[in-house]
Every structure is written in C-alpha cells, then in structure tokens.
Scaffold this motif. Structure first.
Motif, PDB file in Angstrom:
ATOM      1  N   PHE A   1       0.857  -1.184   0.000  1.00 24.13           N
ATOM      2  CA  PHE A   1       0.000   0.000   0.000  1.00 24.13           C
ATOM      3  C   PHE A   1       0.892   1.233   0.000  1.00 24.13           C
ATOM      4  N   ILE A   2       0.762   2.053  -1.035  1.00 26.93           N
ATOM      5  CA  ILE A   2       1.599   3.253  -1.181  1.00 26.93           C
ATOM      6  C   ILE A   2       0.700   4.443  -1.475  1.00 26.93           C
ATOM      7  N   THR A   3       0.940   5.559  -0.792  1.00 24.34           N
ATOM      8  CA  THR A   3       0.227   6.796  -1.091  1.00 24.34           C
ATOM      9  C   THR A   3       1.232   7.907  -1.359  1.00 24.34           C
ATOM     10  N   PHE A   4       0.876   8.821  -2.241  1.00 19.57           N
ATOM     11  CA  PHE A   4       1.723   9.978  -2.524  1.00 19.57           C
ATOM     12  C   PHE A   4       0.858  11.086  -3.110  1.00 19.57           C
ATOM     13  N   THR A   5       1.395  12.273  -3.152  1.00 24.79           N
ATOM     14  CA  THR A   5       0.686  13.411  -3.753  1.00 24.79           C
ATOM     15  C   THR A   5       1.276  13.717  -5.121  1.00 24.79           C
ATOM     16  N   PHE A   6       0.420  14.332  -5.964  1.00 20.66           N
ATOM     17  CA  PHE A   6       0.841  14.619  -7.331  1.00 20.66           C
ATOM     18  C   PHE A   6       0.111  15.879  -7.798  1.00 20.66           C
ATOM     19  N   PRO A   7       0.790  16.763  -8.546  1.00 23.01           N
ATOM     20  CA  PRO A   7       0.104  17.964  -9.046  1.00 23.01           C
ATOM     21  C   PRO A   7      -1.096  17.595  -9.910  1.00 23.01           C
ATOM     22  N   ASN A   8      -2.171  18.293  -9.701  1.00 19.93           N
ATOM     23  CA  ASN A   8      -3.426  18.003 -10.397  1.00 19.93           C
ATOM     24  C   ASN A   8      -3.336  18.392 -11.876  1.00 19.93           C
ATOM     25  N   PRO A   9      -3.407  17.404 -12.779  1.00 20.30           N
ATOM     26  CA  PRO A   9      -3.321  17.727 -14.211  1.00 20.30           C
ATOM     27  C   PRO A   9      -4.667  18.076 -14.836  1.00 20.30           C
ATOM     28  N   THR A  10      -5.732  18.134 -14.034  1.00 15.38           N
ATOM     29  CA  THR A  10      -7.076  18.305 -14.595  1.00 15.38           C
ATOM     30  C   THR A  10      -7.690  19.664 -14.313  1.00 15.38           C
ATOM     31  N   LEU A  11      -6.961  20.560 -13.652  1.00 14.83           N
ATOM     32  CA  LEU A  11      -7.547  21.861 -13.302  1.00 14.83           C
ATOM     33  C   LEU A  11      -7.839  22.678 -14.554  1.00 14.83           C
ATOM     34  N   PRO A  12      -8.925  23.496 -14.544  1.00 20.35           N
ATOM     35  CA  PRO A  12      -9.955  23.539 -13.498  1.00 20.35           C
ATOM     36  C   PRO A  12     -10.969  22.413 -13.700  1.00 20.35           C
ATOM     37  N   ASN A  13     -11.398  21.819 -12.582  1.00 21.31           N
ATOM     38  CA  ASN A  13     -12.355  20.716 -12.661  1.00 21.31           C
ATOM     39  C   ASN A  13     -13.152  20.671 -11.371  1.00 21.31           C
ATOM     40  N   PRO A  14     -14.485  20.619 -11.433  1.00 22.85           N
ATOM     41  CA  PRO A  14     -15.290  20.624 -10.200  1.00 22.85           C
ATOM     42  C   PRO A  14     -15.160  19.337  -9.401  1.00 22.85           C
TER      43      PRO A  14
END
Length: 481
Positions: free
Chosen positions: A16-29
């Motif tokens: 189980f691995i978690t990490f953060t990543f810049p959002n490539p979908t902005l802007p998106n509701p």
C-alpha cells in the motif's frame, strides 16, 4: 523524498503506497485541489494476468475512512466484481484529517462527457503506476475507472472516540436517498450509524432516526442541515440489512417458542456482539425475549446507550466481556449444574456471568454478530476463533434441546464458506440458510436437535407476531442445507 517510478513495476502482495501529485485536470469541479492524493494498493492474493482498475474518490469524502485508510482501500479492492491485482485511487488531497460534515450543496454531478475527459487527462498518471505485466506486447493497456456509489446524500459525525478493543470508532447521522416522492415523509430517510476505523466499509449498527422540531416536539422534515437537529430513534423497526433475516430465523422454532409463551415462560436469547444494541433491543421490546447481550468494548456499550437507545432492564442485561469466553463459562456451568463447581472451570473472571441465572444457563437462541478483528484479508464474519469445533460444541451445550444458533456470515471466500458449513454440520443436527440479498451477508441457522416439519406452524401466535414485525419474504426464503 522522491518516489522511484520503478517501484510500481511489480505486484507485491498487500503493498500500500500513497503519494501526492500535481493536479493535471484543473480547473475541474470533481478534482478541484492543486494536489491530488494517489493511493496504490496491491491485492493480498495473486491474479494472473494482472487486472488493474482506477477509482475516483467522491468529492468532499476524501477524509472518510473508506477512502483514506488502508483497510478501506483493501475492502474497495476486494469488493470489486473483478479479481483485481491493483487498485489505484485518485482524489483531492484532504483538507482535514477529521472532517465532521459531508454536505455537498448542491451535490456535485459529473456528466458522461466530462467524466470521459477527466479520465483521459488522468490516464498518463495511471499508466505511470501500472505494473509491467499490465502492458500488452503491442499498444497500450485499457484501465477501467470504477465508480463508487452509495445512497448517502449527506452526513455529520456525532462523536469520534477510541475503544480499548475496537480502536477508533465514530457515530454519524446520515441522510439517505429514498424512493419517496413529493411531500411524502418517506422522501427523506435518516439513520444513525456506528463504524469502526479497522473495518471502515462495514457499518456495525444502524438505526432509523426521525428529525423533530425542538420548539414543539413534533416530527418535522423541513430542515436541510443535519447539524443541530434533534432526532428520535425508531426502535420498532430493524434497518440493518442482516438483522431482519437473523430474526426471521426464529420461525424455524416458532412452535417451540409459542409453547413456552403459552406457559408464561419468556424465551431467552443470548446476543454475542452488541454494537449499537438494535438487535437485542428489538428481541426484547418487540418479541418479548429475555436477553443477555455481551460486548467486548465498554466504549461501544457507552455509545449504544447514549446514541442508539439501548436500555438495560429487568429482561435485558448488557455487559462487557469476551463472547467466546462467556460461551465457555456457560458451558462449564451447564456441565457442573451448580455454582460451587465454577472452581473447576478453566476460564476465569468473565465479568458478565453474574447476570446469568446460575440454575439456568441455557438459551432458546444464540444470535452471533461478531466480525474478525483482522482486516488484512478484508471483512469476514464470524471470526475464525468462533468456528472451532470446541466452541461450536460449547454453544450447542448452552442451547435448550430445541434451541438454535443464528450466525451472521460474511464469507471472504468460497473456501471459508465451505469450511464453515462443514464445521457446523459436524456439531449440529440441521442447518438452514438465508441469503440476505446484498451480495455480502448470509444468515446461518443451526439447530441443536432435529426440527419436525409442522403444517400448523403458520397458526402459532408467535409466528403471526413475527410476520408482523419483520418482512415475511425472509421467512419464506429459509433454505435447508
């Protein structure tokens, strides 16, 4: 600290691995935060060829234990209709680790065209965390995006605390989608739920609640916000999916129970596992049973009394203790027939034993609602400790001659279910089964003695009462194994 992309090249059991990543979908509701939280969970069982899927976390529910904990992720993986090797969850980075309110107003809906575009934008990110085995010799793999759906419209956490046995837990009030329309009072349904962090996808107990106006004490449905509302608990109905089938199991011995009642003898029930107390309360208040209920965690009992309407009384005794140890102690009591023989019992200090009549430790029904404490392989019930032949033999000894053992079963695998059936058939004379119909629970009914088939069963007063307070469909669906 950077994450090596090669880490995801192979499937590693239960990783189980978690990490953060810049959002490539902005802007998106739907995915509206600048940073996304990515969680990658590999199955504890191997699957060949690799089956991979992604899932979008519902907006504003990112901090819910279902989506923010390893047990929650695991159950999402295991509950998929496809035997997944890896599940990839993508959601907004939570703003708060302990949110108290889920209240999207208006609800965020995503149309098929927008969803397809969102999935297209996320596909490169998904490919980056795929194992090598997922890539075909030619072309690119197809990774489906699963949709998480439930009936929760909004929710509010009433209390979050920690119990010595079950760990972190919470009580929450939820509003659910309903089939009612227009101004019908059935158009909005409210429930109070108890959940454990160790098994966040499993609702331990839920009861129906009704909002009321604090000013005049009348029931009212005009408010929007759950916060600050007053609620009344409906004790006359069971809404937990498998509670009604468990109670329906009593129809197997309805003639026997009816005869006891005609002789002014209260039927006796032993409930192993209390949760919010809905089942023991129902047996006592609606069907007239004398009930002894045991719960391992005193904090759970405190919440049951404070928020779920559980009330101890002359014919309803609730205590803290280990359910299997209590069965062992009661069986020892039956063998020895008198209180002086307790010194020969191996089990010591079962605190709730003083609530049991020392001259009659036998019950007409034992209701078992216990789940496994080990969530590493997903949710399962009952725990393996209860399925031991010695424990089943002791449970049978604690039953009256015509008594039954009713067990909530959540089989994590086909082999578990087959083993369970075999162990019960080794000890009990007859087995019956009810499919709850939710794809998870099965109710098993084990009879201590052969049950005669009586055409007059429908004529008994108890059977008629039973059909009044629960759905008759479950009574009709009982199948002998």
């Amino acid at each position: 600290m950077s994450l090596d992309p090669s880490t995801f090249g192979t499937i590693v059991s239960s990783r189980f691995i978690t990490f953060t990543f810049p959002n490539p979908t902005l802007p998106n509701p739907h995915l509206h935060n600048a940073l996304l939280r990515i969680a990658v969970h590999d199955s504890p069982t191997t699957s060949n060829p690799s089956q991979i899927a992604a899932m979008l976390v519902p907006p504003h529910r990112e901090s819910d234990w279902t989506f923010s904990t390893q047990p929650g992720h695991l159950q999402l993986l295991l509950s998929s209709s496809t035997q997944l090797s890896r599940l990839i969850l993508i959601g907004n980075l939570p703003n708060s680790p302990h949110p108290t309110i889920y209240n999207p107003d208006p609800p965020i809906l995503i149309d098929p065209v927008s969803r397809a575009k969102l999935e297209e934008n996320l596909t490169p990110l998904v490919f980056a965390v795929l194992p090598k085995s997922a890539f075909p010799e030619k072309g690119l793999p197809e990774v489906p995006f699963l949709i998480y759906e439930d009936d929760v419209i909004r929710s509010v956490v009433v209390e979050r605390c920690c119990g010595p046995c079950v760990g972190e837990l919470l009580v929450e009030d939820v509003e659910l989608e309903s089939n009612g329309t227009g101004e019908s009072k059935c158009s909005r349904e409210f429930r109070r739920r108890l959940r454990f962090k160790r098994t966040p996808n499993l609702i331990q107990t839920q009861v129906r609640i009704y909002p009321y106006s604090i000013e005049n004490g009348n029931v009212g449905f005009g408010f929007v916000d759950l916060v600050g509302a007053g609620f009344m608990i409906d004790k006359g109905i069971l809404v937990h999916p498998y509670f009604i089938p468990m109670v329906a199991g009593l129809s197997v011995i309805s003639s026997y129970i009816d005869e006891k009642i005609r002789y002014r003898i209260k039927p006796k029930a032993l409930c192993l596992g209390v949760g919010g107390g809905a089942l023991p309360s129902f047996l006592n208040s609606q069907l007239g049973f004398e009930v002894l209920a045991v719960e391992a965690d005193d904090v759970v009992l405190r919440l049951a009394r404070q928020y779920f309407g559980l009330q101890d009384g002359e014919c309803l005794s609730v205590c803290v203790g280990d359910a299997i140890e209590l069965i062992e102690k009661l069986a020892c009591q039956v063998k020895n027939q008198n209180a002086d023989a307790f010194s020969t019992c191996k089990v010591e200090n079962v605190g709730c034993l003083d609530t049991v009549d020392v001259f009659d430790a036998k019950f007409d029904v034992i209701m078992v609602d216990l789940d496994s404490c080990d969530a590493t392989m997903g949710i399962s019930a009952p725990p393996l400790e209860f399925v031991r032949k010695s424990t089943l033999m002791e449970a049978r000894l604690v039953l009256h001659e015509l008594g039954i053992l009713v067990v909530n079963v959540i089989p994590p695998s086909k082999s578990f279910h087959e083993t369970l059936i075999h162990e019960f058939q080794e000890v009990f004379h007859e087995l019956y089964e009810i499919d709850v119909g939710n794809g998870e629970n099965i109710v098993l009914i084990a009879a201590a003695s052969p049950i005669a088939s009586e055409s007059s069963v429908c004529e008994t007063s108890f059977f008629a009462k039973l059909k009044l307070v629960i759905s008759g469909a479950y009574v009709d669906s009982i199948r002998k194994i």
